[in-house]
Design an enzyme around this catalytic site. Structure first.
Site, PDB file in Angstrom:
ATOM      1  N   ASP A   1       0.807  -1.224   0.000  1.00 24.60           N
ATOM      2  CA  ASP A   1       0.000   0.000   0.000  1.00 24.60           C
ATOM      3  C   ASP A   1       0.843   1.278   0.000  1.00 24.60           C
ATOM      4  O   ASP A   1       0.441   2.302   0.559  1.00 24.60           O
ATOM      5  CB  ASP A   1      -0.969   0.032   1.202  1.00 24.60           C
ATOM      6  CG  ASP A   1      -1.950  -1.117   1.163  1.00 24.60           C
ATOM      7  OD1 ASP A   1      -2.272  -1.581   0.054  1.00 24.60           O
ATOM      8  OD2 ASP A   1      -2.397  -1.551   2.237  1.00 24.60           O
TER       9      ASP A   1
ATOM     10  N   LYS B   1       1.945   2.230  -5.073  1.00 22.78           N
ATOM     11  CA  LYS B   1       2.508   1.696  -6.324  1.00 22.78           C
ATOM     12  C   LYS B   1       1.605   1.996  -7.517  1.00 22.78           C
ATOM     13  O   LYS B   1       2.074   2.348  -8.599  1.00 22.78           O
ATOM     14  CB  LYS B   1       2.695   0.171  -6.216  1.00 22.78           C
ATOM     15  CG  LYS B   1       3.630  -0.245  -5.095  1.00 22.78           C
ATOM     16  CD  LYS B   1       3.676  -1.754  -4.926  1.00 22.78           C
ATOM     17  CE  LYS B   1       2.413  -2.379  -4.382  1.00 22.78           C
ATOM     18  NZ  LYS B   1       2.049  -2.006  -3.012  1.00 22.78           N
TER      19      LYS B   1
ATOM     20  N   GLY C   1      -4.621  -3.998  -3.877  1.00 22.36           N
ATOM     21  CA  GLY C   1      -5.585  -2.949  -4.208  1.00 22.36           C
ATOM     22  C   GLY C   1      -4.754  -1.738  -4.568  1.00 22.36           C
ATOM     23  O   GLY C   1      -4.112  -1.158  -3.704  1.00 22.36           O
ATOM     24  N   HIS C   2      -4.699  -1.405  -5.834  1.00 21.21           N
ATOM     25  CA  HIS C   2      -3.846  -0.311  -6.306  1.00 21.21           C
ATOM     26  C   HIS C   2      -4.725   0.850  -6.761  1.00 21.21           C
ATOM     27  O   HIS C   2      -5.516   0.707  -7.690  1.00 21.21           O
ATOM     28  CB  HIS C   2      -2.948  -0.791  -7.456  1.00 21.21           C
ATOM     29  CG  HIS C   2      -1.973  -1.856  -7.026  1.00 21.21           C
ATOM     30  ND1 HIS C   2      -1.090  -2.446  -7.888  1.00 21.21           N
ATOM     31  CD2 HIS C   2      -1.727  -2.411  -5.802  1.00 21.21           C
ATOM     32  CE1 HIS C   2      -0.345  -3.325  -7.212  1.00 21.21           C
ATOM     33  NE2 HIS C   2      -0.733  -3.325  -5.958  1.00 21.21           N
TER      34      HIS C   2
ATOM     35  N   GLN D   1       1.940  -6.013  -3.274  1.00 17.82           N
ATOM     36  CA  GLN D   1       2.423  -6.113  -1.880  1.00 17.82           C
ATOM     37  C   GLN D   1       3.731  -5.330  -1.720  1.00 17.82           C
ATOM     38  O   GLN D   1       3.957  -4.385  -2.459  1.00 17.82           O
ATOM     39  CB  GLN D   1       2.586  -7.577  -1.461  1.00 17.82           C
ATOM     40  CG  GLN D   1       1.279  -8.345  -1.303  1.00 17.82           C
ATOM     41  CD  GLN D   1       0.677  -8.825  -2.612  1.00 17.82           C
ATOM     42  OE1 GLN D   1       1.328  -9.489  -3.383  1.00 17.82           O
ATOM     43  NE2 GLN D   1      -0.575  -8.526  -2.869  1.00 17.82           N
TER      44      GLN D   1
HETATM   45  P1  GDP Z   1      -0.714   0.467  -3.554  1.00 16.84           P
HETATM   46  O1  GDP Z   1      -1.354  -0.808  -3.134  1.00 16.84           O
HETATM   47  O2  GDP Z   1       0.753   0.473  -3.299  1.00 16.84           O
HETATM   48  O3  GDP Z   1      -1.035   0.848  -4.973  1.00 16.84           O
HETATM   49  O4  GDP Z   1      -1.327   1.612  -2.624  1.00 16.84           O
HETATM   50  P2  GDP Z   1      -2.899   1.776  -2.244  1.00 16.84           P
HETATM   51  O5  GDP Z   1      -3.628   2.280  -3.419  1.00 16.84           O
HETATM   52  O6  GDP Z   1      -3.403   0.561  -1.585  1.00 16.84           O
HETATM   53  O7  GDP Z   1      -2.780   2.870  -1.081  1.00 16.84           O
HETATM   54  C1  GDP Z   1      -2.217   4.105  -1.296  1.00 16.84           C
HETATM   55  C2  GDP Z   1      -3.263   5.170  -0.963  1.00 16.84           C
HETATM   56  O8  GDP Z   1      -2.631   6.431  -0.858  1.00 16.84           O
HETATM   57  C3  GDP Z   1      -4.314   5.340  -2.031  1.00 16.84           C
HETATM   58  O9  GDP Z   1      -5.524   5.718  -1.442  1.00 16.84           O
HETATM   59  C4  GDP Z   1      -3.767   6.476  -2.894  1.00 16.84           C
HETATM   60  O10 GDP Z   1      -4.796   7.189  -3.571  1.00 16.84           O
HETATM   61  C5  GDP Z   1      -3.128   7.335  -1.840  1.00 16.84           C
HETATM   62  N1  GDP Z   1      -1.955   8.098  -2.276  1.00 16.84           N
HETATM   63  C6  GDP Z   1      -0.969   7.745  -3.134  1.00 16.84           C
HETATM   64  N2  GDP Z   1      -0.003   8.697  -3.162  1.00 16.84           N
HETATM   65  C7  GDP Z   1      -0.396   9.660  -2.314  1.00 16.84           C
HETATM   66  C8  GDP Z   1       0.201  10.884  -1.876  1.00 16.84           C
HETATM   67  O11 GDP Z   1       1.295  11.267  -2.262  1.00 16.84           O
HETATM   68  N3  GDP Z   1      -0.495  11.609  -0.944  1.00 16.84           N
HETATM   69  C9  GDP Z   1      -1.699  11.201  -0.449  1.00 16.84           C
HETATM   70  N4  GDP Z   1      -2.285  11.964   0.447  1.00 16.84           N
HETATM   71  N5  GDP Z   1      -2.289  10.063  -0.849  1.00 16.84           N
HETATM   72  C10 GDP Z   1      -1.634   9.294  -1.744  1.00 16.84           C
HETATM   73  P1  IMO Z   2      -0.919  -4.082  -2.299  1.00 25.12           P
HETATM   74  O1  IMO Z   2      -0.475  -4.661  -3.637  1.00 25.12           O
HETATM   75  C1  IMO Z   2      -0.993  -4.459   2.039  1.00 25.12           C
HETATM   76  C2  IMO Z   2      -1.133  -8.517   3.660  1.00 25.12           C
HETATM   77  C3  IMO Z   2      -2.404  -8.871   4.391  1.00 25.12           C
HETATM   78  C4  IMO Z   2      -1.843  -9.838   5.420  1.00 25.12           C
HETATM   79  C5  IMO Z   2      -0.774 -10.591   4.618  1.00 25.12           C
HETATM   80  C6  IMO Z   2      -1.237 -11.920   4.047  1.00 25.12           C
HETATM   81  O2  IMO Z   2      -2.197  -3.342  -2.374  1.00 25.12           O
HETATM   82  O3  IMO Z   2       0.195  -3.326  -1.669  1.00 25.12           O
HETATM   83  P2  IMO Z   2      -2.806 -12.549   1.987  1.00 25.12           P
HETATM   84  O4  IMO Z   2      -4.244 -12.219   1.724  1.00 25.12           O
HETATM   85  O5  IMO Z   2      -1.872 -12.080   0.932  1.00 25.12           O
HETATM   86  O6  IMO Z   2      -2.587 -13.995   2.324  1.00 25.12           O
HETATM   87  O7  IMO Z   2      -2.468 -11.751   3.349  1.00 25.12           O
HETATM   88  O8  IMO Z   2      -0.399  -9.726   3.569  1.00 25.12           O
HETATM   89  N1  IMO Z   2      -1.337  -8.010   2.281  1.00 25.12           N
HETATM   90  C7  IMO Z   2      -1.251  -6.724   1.943  1.00 25.12           C
HETATM   91  N2  IMO Z   2      -1.057  -5.614   2.703  1.00 25.12           N
HETATM   92  N3  IMO Z   2      -1.083  -4.345   0.686  1.00 25.12           N
HETATM   93  C8  IMO Z   2      -1.258  -5.434  -0.085  1.00 25.12           C
HETATM   94  O9  IMO Z   2      -1.243  -5.377  -1.427  1.00 25.12           O
HETATM   95  C9  IMO Z   2      -1.385  -6.696   0.540  1.00 25.12           C
HETATM   96  N4  IMO Z   2      -1.573  -7.946   0.089  1.00 25.12           N
HETATM   97  C10 IMO Z   2      -1.535  -8.750   1.159  1.00 25.12           C
HETATM   98  O10 IMO Z   2      -2.990  -7.755   4.990  1.00 25.12           O
HETATM   99  O11 IMO Z   2      -1.199  -9.136   6.438  1.00 25.12           O
HETATM  100 MG    MG Z   3      -2.882  -1.487  -1.879  1.00 28.31          MG
END
Ligand code: GDP
Ligand code: IMO
Ligand code: MG
Length: 430
Positions: free
Chosen positions: A13, A16, A40-41, A224
């Site tokens: 999270d 990416k 979840g991206h 991840q």
């Molecule tokens: P990912 O799994 O690595 O793609 O990250 P996620 O989408 O799960 O979580 C990142 C969250 O931070 C999302 O809600 C993005 O919209 C938000 N986000 C990304 N970059 C920034 C930033 O520079 N500032 C803020 N405030 N939010 C950001």
């Molecule tokens: P993105 O790509 C954050 C974590 C889960 C749990 C562990 C194992 O959005 O960064 P799983 O369902 O994979 O067997 O869970 O890994 N986890 C993540 N945490 N971002 C993710 O993906 C994750 N994918 C799995 O919360 O701790």
């Molecule tokens: Mg994510």
């Protein structure tokens, strides 16, 4: 000109999706190579928000081809929902989406097993996303997985499903105390799914080979983060696949020298969702402030994310093993209100400095972080579009991260929206 690999440098999270989307404007192909719909991206474009679980985050760029590689485990029902959402938002994926025929399917029994096992573990649960990821990868390694191409061969699929389901139902009912799953229901559902995704099922790595030969610009999009890697992360509180760039070659089916420039994405602080050690975790008002300002709730499960300070020992481990050529810092804006910002520069255990990252999560959960305190900048970063225009305290904070990790910062994100990004060095030409 080369390719770029984007991976998470923390516990997932990191943002990416946003970075892949930003760089996708210059790219020809985006490839997912690991994980499944535990990912979840998020991509925010103006008022519109996309959350990608399986489809690569660059899909909204019409020139880009998107590949779901053989290393991904696919819940085809989730994939179909994603396709429907994209259609509703006017994104056409025709002839742009390539799903590896060798990727493994997440089946309904994988989800059931994942959820029931977690329930049984109680306080010791891993805190999985409940998406069936672990059980699906177990079946892959156990050589009983069902692969995507089988959706196109009804008789083969039927036979395989019958054989596997018998064993799974015995395990679900007798060991886990769950309810038996119905063969016919699964069969019918998956045959329908197969028809819908049939046009996208391809020998993905042979397309990738062609595009590599044509010198197309490819982004490999990791899911991840480093600390969730099955081998190198905080085992057993990890996911069930390799999340490091070395996995690109395997999970996309490309030669290792096509990985290109490797960038690790890291938040300007740290978060983690699910169980497991987290040395710099904050349980106080500052932790809550990071959660509120950073909107730290999971993109896949909605769970609140645990929040803490930047962790240099953890990032250094990622730098060394993932081979990061550079880092991208996201969510710098979230720190804007703070008077003081801490960076963890090392850990101690029982008063002694720890030199090696402990393999034992019990030990890791007892370490004490050592902090260096830096002044905050106390002003909004909104609208800042060049590195030089960042407040000097923010530049100082970033410089300190570079010094402590010995890795260059390629870009800084200062907001969720697509345009809130400062590219300092173009990874395609480095
Ligand atoms: P990912 O799994 O690595 O793609 O990250 P996620 O989408 O799960 O979580 C990142 C969250 O931070 C999302 O809600 C993005 O919209 C938000 N986000 C990304 N970059 C920034 C930033 O520079 N500032 C803020 N405030 N939010 C950001
Ligand atoms: P993105 O790509 C954050 C974590 C889960 C749990 C562990 C194992 O959005 O960064 P799983 O369902 O994979 O067997 O869970 O890994 N986890 C993540 N945490 N971002 C993710 O993906 C994750 N994918 C799995 O919360 O701790
Ligand atoms: Mg994510």
């Amino acid at each position: 000109m080369g390719n770029v690999t984007i991976v998470g440098a923390q516990w997932g999270d990191e943002g990416k999706g946003k970075i892949v989307d930003y760089l996708a404007r210059e790219a020809d192909v985006i490839v997912r190579f690991n994980g499944g719909n535990n990912a979840g991206h998020t991509v925010v474009i103006g008022e519109e928000k996309f959350i990608f679980h399986l489809i690569p985050s660059g899909i909204t760029h019409p020139q880009v081809k998107c590949v779901i590689g053989n290393g991904v485990v696919i819940d085809s029902l989730v994939l179909i929902k994603e396709l429907e959402n994209l259609k509703a938002k006017g994104v056409d994926v025709k002839e742009r989406l390539f799903i590896s025929n060798r990727a493994h399917l997440i089946m309904p029994y994988h989800k059931t097993i994942d959820i029931l096992r977690e329930e049984r573990k109680g306080a010791k649960k891993i805190g999985t996303t409940g998406r069936g990821i672990g059980p699906a990868y177990e079946d892959k390694i156990g050589r009983r997985g069902i692969r995507v191409y089988e959706l196109l061969k009804s008789e083969l699929f039927k036979e395989h499903l019958k054989e596997v389901l018998e064993e799974k139902n015995a395990y679900i009912t007798k060991v886990l105390g769950g309810e038996e799953l119905d063969f016919q229901k699964i069969y019918d559902e998956y045959m329908k799914v197969g028809e819908i995704i049939a046009p996208f099922i391809k020998d993905a790595s042979s397309y990738l080979k062609k595009w590599i030969n044509e010198r197309k610009k490819i982004i490999f999009e990791g899911a991840q983060g480093f600390m969730l890697d099955i081998d190198h992360g905080t085992y057993p509180y990890v996911t069930s696949s390799n999340t490091i760039p070395a996995e690109v070659a395997i999970g996309a089916g490309v030669p290792p020298d096509s990985i290109g420039t490797i960038l690790g994405v890291s938040k300007a602080y740290t978060t983690r969702v699910g169980g497991g050690p987290f040395p710099t975790e904050l349980f106080d008002a500052t932790g809550q402030l990071l959660r509120d300002r950073g909107n730290e709730y999971g993109s896949t499960t909605g769970r609140p994310r645990r929040c803490g300070w930047f962790d240099i020992p953890a990032l250094k481990k990622a730098v060394d093993i993932a081979g990061l050529n550079g880092i991208i810092i996201t969510k710098l804006d979230v720190l804007s209100e703070l008077d003081k910002i801490a960076i963890c520069t090392g850990y101690t255990l029982n008063g002694k400095k720890i030199e090696e990252y402990p393999p034992d999560v019990n030990e890791l959960s007892m370490v004490q972080p050592e902090y260096e305190i830096l002044p905050g900048w106390k002003c909004s970063l909104s609208g800042i579009s060049s590195y030089e225009s960042l407040p000097k305290e923010a530049q100082n904070y970033l410089r300190r991260i570079e010094e402590l990790t010995n890795v260059e910062i390629y870009g800084v994100s200062v907001g969720a929206e697509r345009s809130a990004f400062i590219l300092r060095k173009n990874p395609f030409i480095s």
